[in-house]
Design a protein around this motif. Sequence first.
Motif, PDB file in Angstrom:
ATOM      1  N   ILE A 163     -65.133  -4.107  49.933  1.00  0.00           N
ATOM      2  CA  ILE A 163     -64.550  -3.813  48.770  1.00  0.00           C
ATOM      3  C   ILE A 163     -65.534  -2.790  48.148  1.00  0.00           C
ATOM      4  CG2 ILE A 163     -63.880  -4.821  46.507  1.00  0.00           C
ATOM      5  CD1 ILE A 163     -63.263  -7.139  48.052  1.00  0.00           C
ATOM      6  N   LEU A 164     -65.142  -1.623  47.427  1.00  0.00           N
ATOM      7  CA  LEU A 164     -65.925  -0.680  46.908  1.00  0.00           C
ATOM      8  C   LEU A 164     -65.279  -0.573  45.597  1.00  0.00           C
ATOM      9  CD1 LEU A 164     -65.159   0.263  50.077  1.00  0.00           C
ATOM     10  CD2 LEU A 164     -66.867   2.032  49.519  1.00  0.00           C
ATOM     11  N   VAL A 165     -65.991  -0.641  44.601  1.00  0.00           N
ATOM     12  CA  VAL A 165     -65.573  -0.367  43.151  1.00  0.00           C
ATOM     13  C   VAL A 165     -65.748   1.191  42.601  1.00  0.00           C
ATOM     14  CG1 VAL A 165     -65.992  -1.036  40.790  1.00  0.00           C
ATOM     15  CG2 VAL A 165     -65.697  -2.622  42.389  1.00  0.00           C
ATOM     16  N   ALA A 166     -64.944   1.740  41.997  1.00  0.00           N
ATOM     17  CA  ALA A 166     -65.206   3.021  41.726  1.00  0.00           C
ATOM     18  C   ALA A 166     -65.228   3.474  40.130  1.00  0.00           C
ATOM     19  CB  ALA A 166     -64.022   3.914  41.926  1.00  0.00           C
ATOM     20  N   GLY A 167     -65.918   4.448  40.000  1.00  0.00           N
ATOM     21  CA  GLY A 167     -66.079   4.668  38.367  1.00  0.00           C
ATOM     22  C   GLY A 167     -67.427   5.394  38.246  1.00  0.00           C
ATOM     23  N   ASN A 168     -67.599   6.229  37.289  1.00  0.00           N
ATOM     24  CA  ASN A 168     -69.111   6.854  36.849  1.00  0.00           C
ATOM     25  C   ASN A 168     -69.846   6.161  36.148  1.00  0.00           C
ATOM     26  OD1 ASN A 168     -67.611   8.617  38.828  1.00  0.00           O
ATOM     27  ND2 ASN A 168     -68.702  10.488  37.894  1.00  0.00           N
ATOM     28  N   GLY A 169     -69.404   5.214  35.154  1.00  0.00           N
ATOM     29  CA  GLY A 169     -70.173   4.863  34.039  1.00  0.00           C
ATOM     30  C   GLY A 169     -70.767   3.387  34.442  1.00  0.00           C
ATOM     31  N   VAL A 170     -71.163   2.925  33.521  1.00  0.00           N
ATOM     32  CA  VAL A 170     -72.235   1.817  33.843  1.00  0.00           C
ATOM     33  C   VAL A 170     -71.354   0.437  34.017  1.00  0.00           C
ATOM     34  CG1 VAL A 170     -72.747   1.283  31.392  1.00  0.00           C
ATOM     35  CG2 VAL A 170     -74.124   0.411  32.738  1.00  0.00           C
ATOM     36  N   ARG A 171     -70.196   0.515  33.202  1.00  0.00           N
ATOM     37  CA  ARG A 171     -69.190  -0.561  33.456  1.00  0.00           C
ATOM     38  C   ARG A 171     -68.927  -0.755  34.966  1.00  0.00           C
ATOM     39  NH1 ARG A 171     -65.221  -0.338  28.131  1.00  0.00           N
ATOM     40  NH2 ARG A 171     -66.694  -0.739  26.443  1.00  0.00           N
ATOM     41  N   ALA A 172     -68.456   0.447  35.761  1.00  0.00           N
ATOM     42  CA  ALA A 172     -68.238   0.416  36.925  1.00  0.00           C
ATOM     43  C   ALA A 172     -69.404   0.064  37.823  1.00  0.00           C
ATOM     44  CB  ALA A 172     -67.678   1.848  37.381  1.00  0.00           C
ATOM     45  N   ARG A 173     -70.433   0.352  37.515  1.00  0.00           N
ATOM     46  CA  ARG A 173     -71.686   0.024  38.340  1.00  0.00           C
ATOM     47  C   ARG A 173     -71.596  -1.613  38.215  1.00  0.00           C
ATOM     48  NH1 ARG A 173     -73.598   4.855  36.489  1.00  0.00           N
ATOM     49  NH2 ARG A 173     -74.916   4.093  34.870  1.00  0.00           N
ATOM     50  N   ARG A 174     -71.662  -2.119  36.946  1.00  0.00           N
ATOM     51  CA  ARG A 174     -71.930  -3.481  36.756  1.00  0.00           C
ATOM     52  C   ARG A 174     -70.937  -4.204  37.611  1.00  0.00           C
ATOM     53  NH1 ARG A 174     -74.535  -7.155  33.927  1.00  0.00           N
ATOM     54  NH2 ARG A 174     -75.589  -5.650  32.695  1.00  0.00           N
ATOM     55  N   ARG A 175     -69.614  -3.723  37.752  1.00  0.00           N
ATOM     56  CA  ARG A 175     -68.335  -4.480  38.368  1.00  0.00           C
ATOM     57  C   ARG A 175     -68.690  -4.319  39.895  1.00  0.00           C
ATOM     58  NH1 ARG A 175     -64.384  -1.744  35.812  1.00  0.00           N
ATOM     59  NH2 ARG A 175     -64.192  -3.490  34.151  1.00  0.00           N
ATOM     60  N   ALA A 176     -69.324  -3.227  40.363  1.00  0.00           N
ATOM     61  CA  ALA A 176     -69.601  -3.225  41.676  1.00  0.00           C
ATOM     62  C   ALA A 176     -70.639  -4.121  42.101  1.00  0.00           C
ATOM     63  CB  ALA A 176     -70.255  -1.660  42.243  1.00  0.00           C
ATOM     64  N   ALA A 177     -71.762  -4.137  41.351  1.00  0.00           N
ATOM     65  CA  ALA A 177     -72.817  -5.216  41.553  1.00  0.00           C
ATOM     66  C   ALA A 177     -72.546  -6.625  41.419  1.00  0.00           C
ATOM     67  CB  ALA A 177     -73.778  -4.750  40.438  1.00  0.00           C
ATOM     68  N   ALA A 178     -71.443  -6.665  40.585  1.00  0.00           N
ATOM     69  CA  ALA A 178     -70.905  -8.236  40.736  1.00  0.00           C
ATOM     70  C   ALA A 178     -70.182  -8.617  41.578  1.00  0.00           C
ATOM     71  CB  ALA A 178     -70.373  -8.385  39.184  1.00  0.00           C
ATOM     72  N   TYR A 179     -69.293  -7.732  42.267  1.00  0.00           N
ATOM     73  CA  TYR A 179     -67.958  -8.075  43.029  1.00  0.00           C
ATOM     74  C   TYR A 179     -68.070  -7.390  44.341  1.00  0.00           C
ATOM     75  CZ  TYR A 179     -66.202 -10.145  38.679  1.00  0.00           C
ATOM     76  OH  TYR A 179     -66.107 -10.910  37.552  1.00  0.00           O
TER      77      TYR A 179
END
Length: 267
Positions: A163-179
């Motif tokens: 699973i890879l979470v996409a997005g250039n902002g900090v919310r996307a990075r937090r989502r990637a880090a969490a899930y």
Amino acid sequence: MELGVILPTSTPDPAQPILGDVRASARLAEQVGLESVWSTDHLIASAPMLDSTVTLATAAAVTDRIGIGFNVMLLALRPVAWAAKQIATLQYVSGNRLLLGVGTGNPAHGDIGWRAAGMPFEQRGRRTDEALAVLPGLISGAPTTLSDGLEITLTPGAQVPPILVAGNGVRARRRAAAYAGGWIVLNPAREQIPADIADLRALAQEYGRPTPAVTVVAPTLPADLPAAAGFLHDYAALGIERVILAPTGPDWQRDYHFAAELRAALE
């Protein structure tokens, strides 16, 4: 560094649709040794776009080795159980070759697709988080409680794809880090990448999870092969694991061969 390509199923320019032969493009990408092929995803976009699940099923059916990926599935545009069923089925029919990119949707496309699907555009971030929290259980066939308290089990279960979470902002990075196990970023400025990866690492530490691997989508590369290879060497030195190249126009065959030449230059 791995190299993938986006299938010719959509375009950022509504005046120049890139709608090519999915079967031929997937076969060519595998033939020239690329790591993966990817499909964009939206119900109603600002330009013509094929359905991602059907596209990836088609790509899986005509290939044997290459990875097939969502770039990216809009989980919040679908009931999560239905999305999980599609994902598990794609894993089964592809022989566990699926790569699951997940995003919340580019606001540039507007909210009409969300309204057409009966899904709240303004709640897409929260709904994506809720979906990611239950998705592994649903895909694997484990009893899973949805956000509304309903417990369900989807069968047959399948191996949970990366699973890879996409997005250039900090919310996307937090989502990637969490899930997720990976973070997808669209054409980032090279000078910004080290700071973003450091932030991603710190966020992952907060959750007690490994730092997600980084995939860059649609970087603006020089047209000259040596210069483009040097560009990607710099990416590799920064810790980028994968680059996904987008078609530059209707001649996707030329773009795929260029990607293969880049891959050879990076070895």
